[in-house]
Scaffold this motif. Structure first.
Motif, short mmCIF file in Angstrom:
data_model
loop_
_atom_site.label_atom_id
_atom_site.label_comp_id
_atom_site.label_asym_id
_atom_site.label_seq_id
_atom_site.Cartn_x
_atom_site.Cartn_y
_atom_site.Cartn_z
N PRO A 297 31.00 -35.39 12.00
CA PRO A 297 32.39 -35.52 11.58
C PRO A 297 32.61 -34.84 10.24
N ASN B 104 36.12 -39.45 12.20
CA ASN B 104 37.26 -38.62 12.60
C ASN B 104 37.91 -39.18 13.86
N LYS B 105 39.23 -39.09 13.94
CA LYS B 105 39.96 -39.54 15.14
C LYS B 105 39.61 -38.62 16.30
N GLN B 106 39.32 -39.23 17.48
CA GLN B 106 38.85 -38.42 18.60
C GLN B 106 39.45 -38.80 19.96
N SER C 180 34.50 -38.09 22.69
CA SER C 180 34.13 -38.22 21.28
C SER C 180 32.66 -37.96 21.00
N GLY D 60 32.85 -33.72 21.46
CA GLY D 60 33.43 -34.33 20.28
C GLY D 60 32.56 -34.11 19.06
N VAL D 61 32.97 -34.71 17.94
CA VAL D 61 32.19 -34.57 16.71
C VAL D 61 31.19 -35.70 16.54
N TYR E 282 29.53 -39.39 15.72
CA TYR E 282 29.73 -40.52 14.83
C TYR E 282 28.75 -40.48 13.65
#
Length: 337
Positions: free
Chosen positions: A230, A266-268, A274, A280-281, A283
């Motif tokens: 993130p 980050n919002k996913q 996510s 996604g990025v 956690y």
């Protein structure tokens, strides 16, 4: 400028200036024996340390080989360690998993807890804890300050930032609910944290340091697999100026105070989009993945850390070069109390 502390010369270690490429170091006893001493007299020490740094980078002085494994946390102990929760997405997810709303005040008033600062662990030291305690890592960005007066504005607080570091803010998740239920905050559930081998001045980050935030991905590997990356500058509700000003509302801060961002998040959207595997990025802690699993599957599927598990935390610049060195902590339950 890059600085580190070697595990030698007493419990506060020995301060060294480190070259930009993290290959060479130079002890500076004539300037300051420890990083805390340098921060205490920053106006006098900083120009001298920077002169050594520039000479080390130019080759004007040779220095010694730099070994991250020989480092302690840049500040092996300090006056204050206060950790925030600047990424409200993380708070929203955790509360959503248990069916709770986020109070409106959380979006304007930072969450903060005061951690133990009397001793941190080296960046390559084991995390010693029992598996049943719910061992989790939390990858964060932190700053070390100069003196901050009580009532400082966010702008004044931001100008007091001296150094930037990374941290693995270890959490014992299964101990947290009972502690918070007492209404008196964390204690046993927050053991000693491990900071990055190297601390850097904000100017070292170039354009990545903007608005008192670090705009770069924070890269986390778990047991050799990419777990998250993130961006620390995205979805950060409260910048470091705001966080420091929050702490300073009712007290002065001594030089060497360390303020944390909280878990970078980050919002996913959803679990299926996510994870790193799904594009996604990812956690910066296990609790966030477990929260997505609970929301979408009814219960968590991913365990907390177990004996022998290894977390690796680092940040790289736009050309892929390590900025702070690497935190690498292995879980050791064999000697847990």
């Amino acid at each position: 400028m890059k600085l580190a502390t070697l595990q030698q010369g007493g419990r506060d270690g020995t301060l060294v200036v480190v070259s930009r490429d993290l290959t060479r170091q130079r002890a500076v006893p004539a300037i300051a024996h420890t990083l805390l001493a340098a921060l205490d007299d920053w106006e006098a020490a900083e120009p001298q340390l920077r002169q050594v740094y520039e000479a080390l980078n130019s080759g004007a002085i040779a220095g010694e080989p730099f070994d991250e494994a020989a480092c302690h946390s840049p500040l092996p102990r300090t006056w204050q360690w206060a950790d925030g929760s600047a990424y409200i997405n993380h708070v929203e997810l955790v509360r959503r998993a248990r069916g709770a709303e986020v109070p409106e005040s959380f979006y304007s008033d930072p969450l903060m807890y005061q951690g133990g600062s009397d001793g941190f662990i080296p960046p390559r030291a084991p995390v010693v804890a029992r598996e049943e305690w719910g061992i989790d890592f939390e990858a964060e960005v932190t700053v070390a300050t100069g003196d901050v007066p009580m009532g400082a504005t966010p702008e004044e607080a931001a100008r007091a930032i001296r150094l930037v570091m990374l941290v693995n803010d270890v959490s014992l998740r299964n101990l947290i609910p009972a502690e918070l239920a007492k209404g008196f905050g964390f204690f046993q559930s927050k053991p000693a944290s491990a900071f990055s081998p190297v601390a850097v001045t904000p100017d070292e980050l170039g354009d990545a340091w903007q608005d008192a935030k670090v705009h770069l991905p924070l890269v986390v590997h778990l047991n050799g697999e990419l777990f998250g990356q993130p961006n620390a500058g995205v979805d950060m509700t409260f910048d470091f100026g705001r966080l420091i000003a929050h702490v300073a509302k009712t007290r002065t801060l001594c030089a060497g105070s360390v303020i944390g961002s909280g878990t970078v998040s980050n919002k996913q959207g959803s679990l299926w989009g996510s994870t790193v595997a799904n594009g996604g990025v990812g956690y910066a802690c296990l609790a966030e993945l477990r929260t997505y699993e609970t929301i979408e599957q009814g219960q968590p599927a991913t365990p907390f850390m177990r004996h022998g598990d290894v977390v690796r935390i680092e940040m790289r610049d736009g050309e892929g070069r390590s900025i702070f060195g690497t935190i690498e902590n292995r879980v050791d339950t064999a000697s847990a109390p």
